[in-house]
Design an enzyme around this catalytic site. Structure first.
Site, mmCIF file in Angstrom:
data_model
loop_
_atom_site.group_PDB
_atom_site.id
_atom_site.type_symbol
_atom_site.label_atom_id
_atom_site.label_comp_id
_atom_site.label_asym_id
_atom_site.label_seq_id
_atom_site.Cartn_x
_atom_site.Cartn_y
_atom_site.Cartn_z
ATOM 1 N N CYS A 105 0.874 -1.174 0.000
ATOM 2 C CA CYS A 105 0.000 0.000 0.000
ATOM 3 C C CYS A 105 0.909 1.220 0.000
ATOM 4 C CB CYS A 105 -0.900 0.068 1.234
ATOM 5 S SG CYS A 105 -2.111 -1.269 1.375
ATOM 6 N N ARG A 115 -4.614 7.150 0.106
ATOM 7 C CA ARG A 115 -3.879 5.897 0.139
ATOM 8 C C ARG A 115 -4.356 4.978 -0.979
ATOM 9 N NH1 ARG A 115 -5.622 2.050 4.064
ATOM 10 N NH2 ARG A 115 -3.792 0.835 3.482
ATOM 11 N N ASN A 146 0.401 -2.474 5.443
ATOM 12 C CA ASN A 146 0.998 -3.765 5.745
ATOM 13 C C ASN A 146 2.464 -3.614 6.159
ATOM 14 O OD1 ASN A 146 0.784 -6.567 5.961
ATOM 15 N ND2 ASN A 146 1.611 -6.898 3.916
#
Length: 325
Positions: A2, A16, A79
């Protein structure tokens, strides 16, 4: 995988990409001020700031991936699979909060990054999963408002809070490494490059853009960090809402993952399932999905923020086209 970006023009914007090989039953979810958050170890929060973002609702509880509250504080969890560590032991001197509770814990109580840092100093992240079916996700967090931006990481070395001067975040390795790695790209420039190769040969650039030669273009976390930081720090756009939203999505598109370009060890395609941009001051959540390039918006101030019931908006997954004839 991400990437998150904080951007300021006349207002503050936070966006994002969500890069996954699957969907997690995500929706845009508004949590009004009187929805009661019951934390596993930290008591109950019967009233709090309203928040809006992407979440999966499980057993009536919003598991937020990212959100903005009514005061303009934004958070995204990204993550962090190799380094994240949540200790199983409680800390009697601090509030014990599970990672899945962190976003409502901070957004419910804090109006700014400064307030979030004060609260984090008294917060202990503890390894309590939501359920046996939903284990903890290894994450680190980008937290930002109009004035500042920080990164929160919890590893075996403890809690680290970094000042995020480049306003972007990706994944592994740790944020400290990502900032050090930027030093390898100090030669990049948005301007026409100067001949530093030699004074003996009159080298001239043969096209525009050669100042950024060497800017990474692959999808690894380190490369996405460098590319997002370079583009964000050199970003120029008009300062109105529409221009700012468009610019934010252009920045995110530069690191979006096309299906087939990244394949997991399980032989699944990792893609950018959605991209979002939060207009923090206005409380508007804009998003688009992999299957739909058209923006969809949810405005928290068009809802009853004094309510106690979650408001859920299904995400538009199929392509929407504005026909000209």
């Amino acid at each position: 995988m991400c990437t998150s970006i904080a951007m300021k023009t006349d207002d503050f914007y936070f966006g994002r990409t969500m890069d996954l090989a699957y969907e997690f039953n995500e929706h845009v979810v508004l949590t009004p001020r009187k929805y009661p958050f019951a934390f596993r170890k930290a008591g109950t929060l019967p009233e709090h700031y309203a928040m809006l973002g992407i979440a999966a609702i499980v057993n009536g509880y919003p598991l937020y991936a990212d959100a903005v509250n009514e005061k303009g504080l934004c958070i995204a969890g990204l993550n962090f699979p190799n380094s994240a560590y949540y200790p199983p032991q409680e800390d009697a001197q601090r509030d014990n909060v599970s990672p899945f509770e962190l976003i409502p814990w901070l957004l419910g109580k804090c109006a700014s990054v400064v307030e979030a840092q004060i609260l984090l100093a008294h917060t202990h992240l503890i390894a309590i999963p939501f359920s046996k079916q939903i284990p903890l996700t290894p994450l680190h967090w980008h937290i930002a408002d109009a004035e500042s931006s920080i990164v929160l990481e919890v590893t075996r070395e403890g809690i680290q809070v970094y000042d995020n001067s480049v306003q972007v975040m990706t994944n592994e390795p740790s944020f400290g490494f990502q900032m050090t790695n930027l030093c390898q790209y100090m030669n990049l420039t948005a301007k026409c490059p100067q001949n530093c190769f030699t004074e003996r040969v009159n080298l001239q650039p043969f096209g525009h853009g050669l100042g950024s030669f060497g800017l990474p273009g692959d999808f690894s976390p380190g490369s996405r960090f460098v590319k997002a930081a370079y583009l964000n720090l050199n970003s120029i756009c008009d300062r109105d809402e529409q221009s700012s939203i468009a610019q934010c999505f252009h920045l995110l598109d530069s690191v979006a993952i096309v299906k087939g370009s990244v394949v997991t060890p399980e032989d699944e395609c990792n893609v950018t399932t959605y991209s979002c941009c939060m207009s923090a001051g206005k409380g508007i959540y804009y998003y688009k999905t992999y299957g739909n390039n058209q923006l969809t918006a949810v405005d928290m101030h068009r809802e009853n923020l004094e309510g106690s019931t979650l408001r859920e908006f299904s995400m538009v997954q199929s392509q929407q086209i504005a026909w000209a004839n």
